[in-house]
Design an enzyme around this catalytic site. Structure first.
Site, short mmCIF file in Angstrom:
data_model
loop_
_atom_site.label_atom_id
_atom_site.label_comp_id
_atom_site.label_asym_id
_atom_site.label_seq_id
_atom_site.Cartn_x
_atom_site.Cartn_y
_atom_site.Cartn_z
N HIS A 111 0.79 -1.23 0.00
CA HIS A 111 0.00 0.00 0.00
C HIS A 111 0.82 1.29 0.00
CE1 HIS A 111 -3.38 -2.59 -0.15
NE2 HIS A 111 -4.10 -1.53 -0.47
N ARG A 128 -10.64 2.69 -3.57
CA ARG A 128 -10.36 1.77 -2.46
C ARG A 128 -10.87 2.40 -1.17
NH1 ARG A 128 -5.33 0.70 -5.53
NH2 ARG A 128 -5.01 -1.54 -5.61
N ARG A 130 -15.36 0.37 -4.58
CA ARG A 130 -15.27 -0.98 -4.05
C ARG A 130 -15.67 -0.95 -2.58
NH1 ARG A 130 -9.54 -3.81 -4.20
NH2 ARG A 130 -9.04 -2.44 -2.46
N GLU A 136 -10.61 -11.64 -8.48
CA GLU A 136 -9.24 -11.67 -7.96
C GLU A 136 -8.94 -13.00 -7.28
OE1 GLU A 136 -8.73 -8.36 -5.22
OE2 GLU A 136 -10.78 -8.57 -4.49
N ASN A 164 -3.46 -7.92 -8.65
CA ASN A 164 -2.51 -7.99 -7.52
C ASN A 164 -2.81 -9.25 -6.71
OD1 ASN A 164 -1.97 -5.46 -8.47
ND2 ASN A 164 -3.01 -4.39 -6.81
N ASP A 165 -4.09 -9.47 -6.47
CA ASP A 165 -4.47 -10.66 -5.73
C ASP A 165 -4.60 -11.88 -6.63
OD1 ASP A 165 -4.56 -9.97 -2.99
OD2 ASP A 165 -6.32 -8.73 -3.40
N ARG A 187 1.97 -11.56 -1.78
CA ARG A 187 2.36 -10.34 -2.49
C ARG A 187 3.26 -9.43 -1.64
NH1 ARG A 187 -3.50 -7.26 -3.11
NH2 ARG A 187 -2.43 -5.28 -3.08
N CYS A 197 -8.35 -3.49 -12.54
CA CYS A 197 -7.88 -2.40 -11.67
C CYS A 197 -6.63 -2.79 -10.90
CB CYS A 197 -8.99 -1.95 -10.73
SG CYS A 197 -9.57 -3.28 -9.68
C1 PEP Z 1 -6.05 -6.24 -6.71
O1 PEP Z 1 -6.05 -7.19 -5.93
O2 PEP Z 1 -5.53 -6.29 -7.84
C2 PEP Z 1 -6.65 -4.96 -6.34
C3 PEP Z 1 -6.85 -4.01 -7.23
O3 PEP Z 1 -6.97 -4.78 -5.02
P1 PEP Z 1 -5.92 -4.46 -3.85
O4 PEP Z 1 -4.60 -4.15 -4.47
O5 PEP Z 1 -6.49 -3.30 -3.11
O6 PEP Z 1 -5.96 -5.73 -3.10
MG MG Z 2 -7.25 -7.13 -4.12
#
Ligand code: PEP
Ligand code: MG
Length: 568
Positions: free
Chosen positions: A185, A292, A329, A428, A451-452, A462, A499
């Site tokens: 983050h 977010r 979201r 995800e 990302n997930d 991650r 996203c």
């Molecule tokens: C993701 O998982 O790709 C996503 C956009 O959500 P976050 O990065 O907030 O988990």
């Molecule tokens: Mg995510």
């Protein structure tokens, strides 16, 4: 030169400001009682005035809500009972540091044992105040981000959301952290703030000293400590070229994201707070593709944000986007995202545990408050909402049913709500990507969270540097999951966006375009480079490229294929 991960693009040259908490070593020589009493009194006055100063400076960046924490700290530092207990101990023969520590530890333990979130928060306040007090007693200096009044590059172990909220963009040339990855983050915040950042730089805390001259190359992902004159020259040129290229892209702000053969996609922005809308608008984003909302919850200090507080934030974002779509979201908390005022259960694998929609479907009180705030705000723009971490059709249906119930309640109360809110979901978790054609019967749209999705497909945390080589969004296995999601949506006439960070990667864009992705949502600073890329590509040719990519064996082969195609 130290290697790290380029997290937010750009080049910075400047002095190091090390964000390092001083190590407390207690005095081992016994002092005179009168002298120790005076040390304590001076230190507590300094502590109070330090907190007042921090509050005053932070007021420029933080909301009154966020500033409340400083009032709690001031109350604690001014508490006569706290003072008298410490003085009592000094009179009985303790040194000032020892007395402050033992009285504070006792109070912390007492509040912590009460279990309640409110008292836990008080324990945290005492920890903060007593740390400051003991440092003042011992003459140690605590670094303070809000006090920075010259241009610096910040060096830290990691930056918390509240650290980044205190950063003054005017003086922060960039930052470099010891831990973190591209999707952690602090990295995401750096991109929203458009500050060059390198994260996961092993050894940086040990190597860099306060005031060292630094070159931060956040294009390549490295840091040069005490560079030569030659290097300063070279990187000044690189920095200026980067800035000039960024400026040149501004001609595309009002242009469409359209391919050479006339296929249009949307390029949208990811935001974390209402303040970030300005960056999306300035870079010509066609929508907000991901808001977010967890930052609203993480910034709140002692309780969940109220329905009205949330309503104000959502309304501000919708109004700021002036009729363009905003995908909000619902709360995605848990995993690495914790709250001060909420105790998560102890779990072996929090990333696979009680989080996001799983928590919201359990704690429907929290979920309903958010949905009501969203519904009330919906009349101020074009709202879409999506649920995070959906794994099963039942979860989606249950979440949607709660949304419908809250909507019906508000309508019966005579509250105006929009009738055209799209309700979609994040893809995800591999389960939902595989079964996308079924999910698409119920969801109005998908947004792929790579990302997930990559983390769960590769079974690679991650946040872990050791396994960061498995973050392979262009691995054919991941591409097949993405294809399944997009095809599933299209089979039911629904749209599919993305996203996750992959959407803003210009090497991935050609493949995603070829796979038929409709919307690419990314940090504001990536919007114009992505638009430039899309405008140089032919959809028909990228379809062929995507077909070939799906049949490769490794990520490296896909990257080579994309590079060769782009070179042609
Ligand atoms: C993701 O998982 O790709 C996503 C956009 O959500 P976050 O990065 O907030 O988990
Ligand atoms: Mg995510």
């Amino acid at each position: 030169m130290l290697k790290g991960i380029a997290a937010s693009s750009g080049v910075a040259i400047g002095k190091a400001y090390k964000l390092e908490q001083p190590l407390i070593v207690m005095k081992d020589v016994k002092g005179e009682t009168e002298a120790e009493l005076k040390i304590f009194k001076d230190a507590i006055s300094k502590t109070i005035s330090d907190i007042e100063k921090v509050k005053e400076r932070a007021a420029k960046n933080l909301s009154s809500e966020e500033l409340a924490i400083f009032d709690a700290h001031l109350m604690m530092a001014n508490d006569p009972e706290y003072h008298s207990q410490i003085e009592e101990m000094i009179k009985n023969g303790s040194n000032a540091d020892e007395a402050a520590k033992s009285v504070s530890d006792m109070m912390i333990a007492m509040f912590e044992s009460m279990g309640d979130a409110y008292f836990k928060e008080r324990a945290a306040d005492i920890k903060d105040v007593s740390y400051r007090l003991i440092c003042n007693i011992l003459g140690l200096t605590i670094p303070d981000l809000t006090a920075i009044d010259e241009e610096v590059i910040i060096i830290a172990e990691d930056l918390t959301p509240s650290d980044t909220a205190q950063l003054n963009k005017q003086y922060t040339l960039g930052f470099c952290t010891e831990i973190g990855g591209r999707t952690s983050h602090s990295a995401i915040m750096a991109r929203s703030l458009e500050i060059p950042a390198v994260v996961g730089t092993t050894g940086v805390m040990e190597t860099v000293k306060n005031g060292d001259m630094l070159v931060l190359d956040a294009i390549e992902g490295h840091l040069i400590v005490n560079p030569s004159e030659e290097e300063v020259k070279e990187y000044s040129a690189k920095r200026d070229t980067y800035k000039a290229e960024k400026e040149a892209l501004k001609v595309l702000v009002n242009e469409k994201s359209v391919t050479t053969d006339g296929h249009e996609v949307d390029i949208a922005g990811n935001i974390g707070t209402p303040k970030d809308v300005a960056g999306v608008v300035a870079n010509g984003g066609e929508a907000v593709g991901l808001y977010r909302t967890e930052f609203l919850y993480m910034d709140s200090t002692d309780d969940f944000p109220t329905e009205d507080e949330q309503f104000e934030a959502y309304k501000a974002v919708l109004e700021g986007m002036n009729g363009k779509k905003v995908v909000v979201r619902t709360l995605d908390i848990g995993g690495d995202k914790k709250l001060n005022y909420f105790t998560f259960p102890e779990e072996m694998n929090p990333f696979l545990g009680y989080r996001a929609i799983r928590l919201c479907l359990d704690r429907t009180d929290i979920f309903r408050t958010q949905l009501r705030a969203l519904l009330r705000a919906s009349v101020y723009g074009k709202l879409a909402i999506m649920f995070p971490m959906i794994a099963t059709i039942k979860e989606f249906k249950d979440a949607k049913a709660i949304f419908e119930e809250e909507k019906a309640k508000l309508v019966s109360e005579g509250v105006a709500v929009s009738d055209t809110i799209e309700v979609g979901m994040m893809v995800e978790i591999p389960a939902s990507a595989v079964l996308a054609d079924k999910f698409a019967e119920y969801a109005d749209f998908f947004s792929i969270g790579t990302n997930d999705l990559v983390q769960y497909s590769m079974a690679a945390d991650r946040m872990s540097q050791k396994v960061s080589y498995l973050y392979q969004p262009l691995n054919p296995s991941v591409l097949r999951l993405i294809k399944s999601a997009i095809d599933g949506a299209h089979a039911h006439g629904k749209w599919c966006g993305m996203c996750g960070e992959m959407a803003g990667d210009t090497l991935a864009a050609p493949v995603l375009l070829g796979l038929g992705l409709d919307e690419f949502s990314m940090s504001a600073s990536s919007i114009l480079p992505a638009r430039k890329m899309i405008r140089s590509l032919s959809k028909a040719e990228m379809e062929k490229l995507a077909e070939e990519a799906l049949n490769k064996e490794t990520m490296e082969e896909v990257v080579e294929l994309v590079k060769n195609t782009l070179n042609k």
